[in-house]
Enzyme design. Structure first.
Site, PDB file in Angstrom:
ATOM      1  N   SER A  64       0.792  -1.239   0.000  1.00  0.00           N
ATOM      2  CA  SER A  64       0.000   0.000   0.000  1.00  0.00           C
ATOM      3  C   SER A  64       0.817   1.279   0.000  1.00  0.00           C
ATOM      4  O   SER A  64       0.252   2.359  -0.186  1.00  0.00           O
ATOM      5  CB  SER A  64      -0.927   0.023   1.205  1.00  0.00           C
ATOM      6  OG  SER A  64      -2.019  -0.804   0.940  1.00  0.00           O
ATOM      7  N   TYR A 191      -3.703  -2.448 -10.278  1.00  0.00           N
ATOM      8  CA  TYR A 191      -3.621  -2.262  -8.813  1.00  0.00           C
ATOM      9  C   TYR A 191      -2.731  -3.343  -8.170  1.00  0.00           C
ATOM     10  O   TYR A 191      -1.826  -3.032  -7.404  1.00  0.00           O
ATOM     11  CB  TYR A 191      -5.045  -2.293  -8.234  1.00  0.00           C
ATOM     12  CG  TYR A 191      -5.082  -2.335  -6.724  1.00  0.00           C
ATOM     13  CD1 TYR A 191      -4.872  -1.182  -5.974  1.00  0.00           C
ATOM     14  CD2 TYR A 191      -5.322  -3.524  -6.038  1.00  0.00           C
ATOM     15  CE1 TYR A 191      -4.893  -1.224  -4.584  1.00  0.00           C
ATOM     16  CE2 TYR A 191      -5.343  -3.573  -4.658  1.00  0.00           C
ATOM     17  CZ  TYR A 191      -5.133  -2.414  -3.943  1.00  0.00           C
ATOM     18  OH  TYR A 191      -5.142  -2.456  -2.568  1.00  0.00           O
ATOM     19  N   VAL A 261       1.077  -3.778   3.861  1.00  0.00           N
ATOM     20  CA  VAL A 261       1.037  -5.080   4.550  1.00  0.00           C
ATOM     21  C   VAL A 261       2.287  -5.929   4.330  1.00  0.00           C
ATOM     22  O   VAL A 261       2.427  -6.977   4.945  1.00  0.00           O
ATOM     23  CB  VAL A 261      -0.217  -5.931   4.209  1.00  0.00           C
ATOM     24  CG1 VAL A 261      -1.472  -5.338   4.781  1.00  0.00           C
ATOM     25  CG2 VAL A 261      -0.328  -6.171   2.726  1.00  0.00           C
TER      26      VAL A 261
HETATM   27  N1  GLU Z   1      -2.370  -5.167  -2.078  1.00  0.00           N
HETATM   28  C1  GLU Z   1      -2.896  -5.164  -0.745  1.00  0.00           C
HETATM   29  C2  GLU Z   1      -4.396  -5.398  -0.781  1.00  0.00           C
HETATM   30  O1  GLU Z   1      -5.027  -4.935  -1.691  1.00  0.00           O
HETATM   31  C3  GLU Z   1      -2.576  -3.846  -0.109  1.00  0.00           C
HETATM   32  C4  GLU Z   1      -2.977  -3.778   1.322  1.00  0.00           C
HETATM   33  C5  GLU Z   1      -1.989  -3.033   2.188  1.00  0.00           C
HETATM   34  O2  GLU Z   1      -0.808  -2.971   1.926  1.00  0.00           O
HETATM   35  O3  GLU Z   1      -2.428  -2.501   3.212  1.00  0.00           O
HETATM   36  O4  GLU Z   1      -4.951  -6.028   0.066  1.00  0.00           O
END
Ligand code: GLU
Length: 309
Positions: A64, A191, A261
């Site tokens: 993120s 994304y 995350v």
């Molecule tokens: N790619 C992760 C998701 O969409 C990002 C979440 C994060 O880093 O908080 O769940």
């Protein structure tokens, strides 16, 4: 004021000795394989000097944290029109929550929760093929980091694509309200891949310089972001950068920041420093446990809190 490299060394040592590391994210299977013992920190100061500790050259999944940079690109493309489809308020909800979307007619609360970031990605994608948009995002990161070694970890992207049922739900739901314009699979594909960008703390701290807006900022990156836009993105990082842990981060650390995350956090002391930390173990809100602790100590010892010493 203590010497910065001495503080960095001290913190890296303290973190090495800390047993409470939190849980590595498992909902993206590829992230579950990362060794929780990693700890890294890198800081670029106002003179452009870089200070590192721990595993500062090991690439990790920025997840993120990429949302800060896609927000820059989207604002660069469509300016304040972006705010017609994404809000600017903290959500107080988990990063992948869907509950507010129904009541708020498909407009995500802010650009950093998953729904908001997917809407931002959709805005960048407009009129392009997913491959072109992804190339644009990757080149932007390489440029800001001043390092062509920044790459997309396709295994992580594929892993998330296979298991991203919630994100698909969010995207489809927003599409039903007309907040997403492109085919959902295109937007999600971009994304997942920008979340799967891999960077080291050194590269990430370099990329964050544009938000710290140093007086000594190199003339190559100065045109990327006006001071006003940097200030506003920093405001969003402070209020929304750590999901439902944003209040706690502001309280403990007093810097603007964005977590991922993968266990990374990019934190900014405006005018003073761009800081990247990484430790894969997370707390209940999905924010790096040791990363937050390291930043709390750093900001206190260097008196960098935006709220005063
Ligand atoms: N790619 C992760 C998701 O969409 C990002 C979440 C994060 O880093 O908080 O769940």
């Amino acid at each position: 004021m203590p010497e910065l490299q001495a503080v960095v060394d001290e913190i890296a040592e303290e973190m090495r000795a800390t047993p409470l590391r939190g849980e590595v994210a498992t909902y993206i299977p590829e992230l579950a394989r990362v060794d929780p013992r990693y700890f890294a920190i890198a800081i670029v100061d106002a003179r452009g000097e870089i200070f590192t500790g721990g595993d500062a050259d090991v690439p990790f999944s920025i997840q993120s944290i990429s949302k800060v940079f896609t927000l820059m690109l989207a604002l660069g493309k469509i300016g304040d029109r972006l705010w017609q489809r994404v809000g600017r308020e903290p959500s107080g909800s988990r990063f992948n929550s869907i509950v507010q979307l129904e009541a708020e007619r498909g407009i995500p609360r802010n650009p950093f929760i998953n729904a908001g970031a997917i809407a931002v990605t959709d805005a960048i994608l407009a009129g392009h093929q997913p491959r072109e948009t992804l190339g644009e995002i990757l080149r932007f990161m390489q440029f800001l980091a001043a390092d062509d070694g920044v790459y997309i970890d396709h295994k992580v992207a594929a892993s998330e694509q296979r298991t991203g049922f919630r994100n698909a739900a969010l995207a489809n739901y927003m599409r039903s309200f007309g907040v997403i314009d492109n085919p959902v699979e295109y937007t999600l594909g971009v994304y997942y891949h920008h979340c799967a960008i891999a960077m080291s703390c050194r590269q990430l701290a370099m990329a964050g310089r544009v938000l710290a807006h140093f007086d000594s900022e190199p003339s190559t990156i100065r045109p990327v972001l006006t001071a006003e836009r940097a200030r506003r993105i920093n405001a969003l990082m402070l209020t929304c950068g750590h999901y439902d842990g944003s209040g706690e981060f502001a309280y403990r650390v007093g810097l603007t920041g964005k977590s991922g995350v993968g266990g990374g956090i990019l934190a900014i002391a405006p005018g003073k420093a761009s800081i990247a930390v990484w430790s894969p173990g997370l707390d209940v809100s999905g924010n790096s446990r040791l990363g937050q602790l390291a930043l709390e100590r750093l900001s206190k010892r260097m008196e960098w809190s935006i709220f005063g010493a």
